[in-house]
Design a protein around this motif. Sequence first.
Motif, PDB file in Angstrom:
ATOM      1  N   PHE A   1       0.828  -1.205   0.000  1.00  9.88           N
ATOM      2  CA  PHE A   1       0.000   0.000   0.000  1.00  9.88           C
ATOM      3  C   PHE A   1       0.866   1.261   0.000  1.00  9.88           C
ATOM      4  O   PHE A   1       0.719   2.141  -0.842  1.00  9.88           O
ATOM      5  N   VAL A   2       1.787   1.334   0.967  1.00  2.00           N
ATOM      6  CA  VAL A   2       2.610   2.542   1.104  1.00  2.00           C
ATOM      7  C   VAL A   2       3.481   2.747  -0.132  1.00  2.00           C
ATOM      8  O   VAL A   2       3.619   3.867  -0.630  1.00  2.00           O
ATOM      9  N   SER A   3       4.027   1.650  -0.678  1.00  2.00           N
ATOM     10  CA  SER A   3       4.899   1.793  -1.847  1.00  2.00           C
ATOM     11  C   SER A   3       4.123   2.273  -3.058  1.00  2.00           C
ATOM     12  O   SER A   3       4.592   3.134  -3.805  1.00  2.00           O
ATOM     13  N   VAL A   4       2.926   1.693  -3.258  1.00  2.00           N
ATOM     14  CA  VAL A   4       2.125   2.111  -4.410  1.00  2.00           C
ATOM     15  C   VAL A   4       1.726   3.575  -4.249  1.00  2.00           C
ATOM     16  O   VAL A   4       1.800   4.371  -5.190  1.00  2.00           O
ATOM     17  N   LEU A   5       1.334   3.945  -3.021  1.00  2.00           N
ATOM     18  CA  LEU A   5       0.950   5.336  -2.770  1.00  2.00           C
ATOM     19  C   LEU A   5       2.114   6.277  -3.085  1.00  2.00           C
ATOM     20  O   LEU A   5       1.956   7.287  -3.779  1.00  2.00           O
ATOM     21  N   THR A   6       3.299   5.927  -2.588  1.00  2.00           N
ATOM     22  CA  THR A   6       4.465   6.766  -2.844  1.00  2.00           C
ATOM     23  C   THR A   6       4.743   6.858  -4.331  1.00  2.00           C
ATOM     24  O   THR A   6       5.027   7.926  -4.866  1.00  2.00           O
ATOM     25  N   ASN A   7       4.636   5.704  -5.011  1.00  2.00           N
ATOM     26  CA  ASN A   7       4.903   5.685  -6.446  1.00  2.00           C
ATOM     27  C   ASN A   7       3.914   6.564  -7.214  1.00  2.00           C
ATOM     28  O   ASN A   7       4.302   7.303  -8.125  1.00  2.00           O
ATOM     29  N   ILE A   8       2.636   6.515  -6.805  1.00  2.00           N
ATOM     30  CA  ILE A   8       1.633   7.357  -7.466  1.00  2.00           C
ATOM     31  C   ILE A   8       2.020   8.827  -7.292  1.00  2.00           C
ATOM     32  O   ILE A   8       1.951   9.618  -8.237  1.00  2.00           O
ATOM     33  N   MET A   9       2.453   9.170  -6.078  1.00  2.00           N
ATOM     34  CA  MET A   9       2.798  10.567  -5.830  1.00  2.00           C
ATOM     35  C   MET A   9       4.009  10.980  -6.655  1.00  2.00           C
ATOM     36  O   MET A   9       4.074  12.098  -7.160  1.00  2.00           O
ATOM     37  N   VAL A  10       4.959  10.064  -6.781  1.00  2.00           N
ATOM     38  CA  VAL A  10       6.130  10.391  -7.594  1.00  2.00           C
ATOM     39  C   VAL A  10       5.721  10.585  -9.052  1.00  2.00           C
ATOM     40  O   VAL A  10       6.114  11.544  -9.709  1.00  2.00           O
ATOM     41  N   LEU A  11       4.867   9.671  -9.556  1.00  2.00           N
ATOM     42  CA  LEU A  11       4.455   9.738 -10.961  1.00  2.00           C
ATOM     43  C   LEU A  11       3.650  10.988 -11.258  1.00  2.00           C
ATOM     44  O   LEU A  11       3.728  11.552 -12.347  1.00  2.00           O
ATOM     45  N   THR A  12       2.854  11.438 -10.264  1.00  2.00           N
ATOM     46  CA  THR A  12       2.065  12.644 -10.496  1.00  2.00           C
ATOM     47  C   THR A  12       2.835  13.908 -10.122  1.00  2.00           C
ATOM     48  O   THR A  12       2.267  14.991 -10.115  1.00  2.00           O
ATOM     49  N   GLY A  13       4.110  13.760  -9.807  1.00  4.41           N
ATOM     50  CA  GLY A  13       4.955  14.935  -9.618  1.00  4.41           C
ATOM     51  C   GLY A  13       4.869  15.578  -8.258  1.00  4.41           C
ATOM     52  O   GLY A  13       5.223  16.742  -8.096  1.00  4.41           O
ATOM     53  N   LEU A  14       4.391  14.836  -7.248  1.00  2.00           N
ATOM     54  CA  LEU A  14       4.372  15.394  -5.899  1.00  2.00           C
ATOM     55  C   LEU A  14       5.683  15.027  -5.201  1.00  2.00           C
ATOM     56  O   LEU A  14       6.073  13.866  -5.189  1.00  2.00           O
ATOM     57  N   GLY A  15       6.333  16.022  -4.631  1.00  5.26           N
ATOM     58  CA  GLY A  15       7.681  15.823  -4.123  1.00  5.26           C
ATOM     59  C   GLY A  15       7.742  15.193  -2.746  1.00  5.26           C
ATOM     60  O   GLY A  15       6.740  14.730  -2.195  1.00  5.26           O
ATOM     61  N   PHE A  16       8.953  15.194  -2.183  1.00  2.00           N
ATOM     62  CA  PHE A  16       9.221  14.562  -0.891  1.00  2.00           C
ATOM     63  C   PHE A  16       8.358  15.158   0.210  1.00  2.00           C
ATOM     64  O   PHE A  16       7.873  14.456   1.084  1.00  2.00           O
TER      65      PHE A  16
END
Lengths: 339, 376
Positions: free
Chosen positions: A297-312
């Motif tokens: 869950f956490v990895s997919v969520l992080t990946n979605i945020m990275v793909l949509t351009g949301l930063g650290f």
Amino acid sequence: MSSQAPAPTTPHPSPARAEDEPEATPFKLSAWLSTQGIVIFTIALVLFAVVFVDGFASLPNLTDVFNRAAPIGIVAAGMTFVVISGNYLDLSVVAQVATAAVVLIAVTNAVGLLPAILLAIAIALVYGLVNGVAVGVFKANAVIVTLSTTFIGLGLLRWLTGGSIYFGDSDGPIRTFGTTRIGPLPLSMVLFVVVTILLSLVFTRTNFGFMVRAYGSNREATRLAGVNTPAVVIGAFTMSALGAMLGGFVLAAFSNTAVSSMSDGYDFRALAAIIVGGTSVFGGRGSVMRTLLGVVFVSVLTNIMVLTGLGFGFQQMAIGLLIVLAVSVDALARKTRSS
Amino acid sequence: MSATESTSPAGEQTPASDGLIERGRRILSRRTEGRAVGLLMVVWVFTLLFEPLVWTSYEVTLGRIALVGLVALGLTAVILMGELDLAVASTLAVAGVIMASFDNLLLGVIAALATGLLVGAVNAFFVVIVGINSFIATLGMLFFLRGAAFVISGEQPVRIADVDAGIAFGQPVIGPLTPRMLIFIVAFVALYIFLSHIRVGREFYAVGGNRQAARDAGIPVTRRVFTGFMISGFISALAGVVNTLERTAADPTAGSTVLLASFAAAIIGGVLLNGGRGSVFGTLIGASALGMLQVALTLSGVQVDVQNIVIGGVLLLAVITDPASLRAATVTARSLMQGRAAQQDTGGVRLFAHRHPRWGPHVHRTREMTRCASDT
């Protein structure tokens, strides 16, 4: 305490509830969410990502998700023992992961692979012992203890390495491990699954696992039953330390480099994975297998945020929020259970 | 009201007929600042011997003490109630960034301080209304706010609009005292009066000493916890404002060392982590010791990493030399010495112990008992 062996029946003033089956109790949304919700949420999130997020369902991206999930997952699987033992979390995994990664690369370069692994194991045991003794014997607050060991550990690491980056041998065994793939699955992901299954067996099939759970749900009863509770706590922190060490190895192998700042954010990602998976921060309830779901869950969520351009920054906000929300659901579930 | 009096450190009655030494000893045994005084003495001796610059450039030292001490004061109010606020450092960072992103200085300060109050209220909401452990609730808040500081600032330091005001803020106003030190002194006096002479503040001790008893005695526990967290949030935001003004820029990564140092200051100052005991004087002494230690290390050219090791070590030492921790360790050590643990111990970490003939039955009994005792 003074008797040789405790009497078979202790007059312990506990609410004598039967082992409640989920079906036996009336349906409570918060209780259901805190135990079963993660499965639905994970599936929903993955489906959402596949349908709406560009580039999620591509092979290179999935391999990347796996590569990043594996070290966090191994760390989280080890830390689950600490959480279930009722000691909230082990913040010092940040220092431990970085130390293991740097030791693996730097010592392998200088001496060899085997001494590097042995040294890393020794360091992990020291971490487990220091945290475990401070928390188990001195009954000090685990958050404060591991906060201070984080600063001590990271300080030592940065002082000794001078913050420099270590590069691994370009065709050594570490590099080979990091690049080998079985289909879309990197070897690290396979290792993660194997470690999770192993730790899950330790957790469900051994006395140690049982005592961790017992200690997490009722410390005093466990102590009165004659369990060596300091040893249980030291064991739980040692599990966490060994998990963090393996996670550090995997992280170092993935990039074939090591630097003291490479594990930033591992503490709360691992904690989020554990809690979202349904392991209770109040101790006693949960499992290592649940952590695996939480990691996805956490990895997919992080990946979605990275793909949509949301930063650290956004990722930290989201995961902080996720932790608070998941714990809130758990707390509300406990309230409805006990009332 | 009686609960308040018996749990506050100063409010116990002593028969005055004993000798002076006996009375002195009793007063000493009731105080919790001993460790902080000890550390301060050690720091004094070492700085006098090796780094007298700490004393001659006292403006720097006082400024450092004020920075560590301000956050530690807010923490004291929360820890007295047996809660913990890990979000202080992130609140400091976020308040600074929010202040710097306003063009008008006054508006920025007001917004920053309001943010601090809001953060405190949200923390308290999760702790007392939802019922999450304060370590976890404020830890989530720590990550959230750190992320927020990054997002608001665009991941880089933000200069404040009115740089002149910032430079003026760093200048001494009364004698060698800069506004930062004055703010610290005002906060210290205000918190001292609040915690020892005002009813609401004195009830903090009761809430921390025994929450159920405090509730039974008619103390509005929920409101007190809200007040405590809001004090902590407000003071950390204030520290963020002061910090930003002095540096004329807000750094989203500010405060990670402050978190460690302020916790160490409050805990070594004798504020009991379980709540109910401690004083702002202890925090002041602890902050002085840590502030001087930091300045001494900086002046002797010790790297930041080594400073973190030293302060982390002090914090670790502070939590394990807590009276309750020492008692727990003594109990464990005694039971080990007398060999009871060896006899009773079922081998907590012995894997597959139930296969072992000697450990077997006992372990199974243990399992059943713990299963009965816990309600999972």
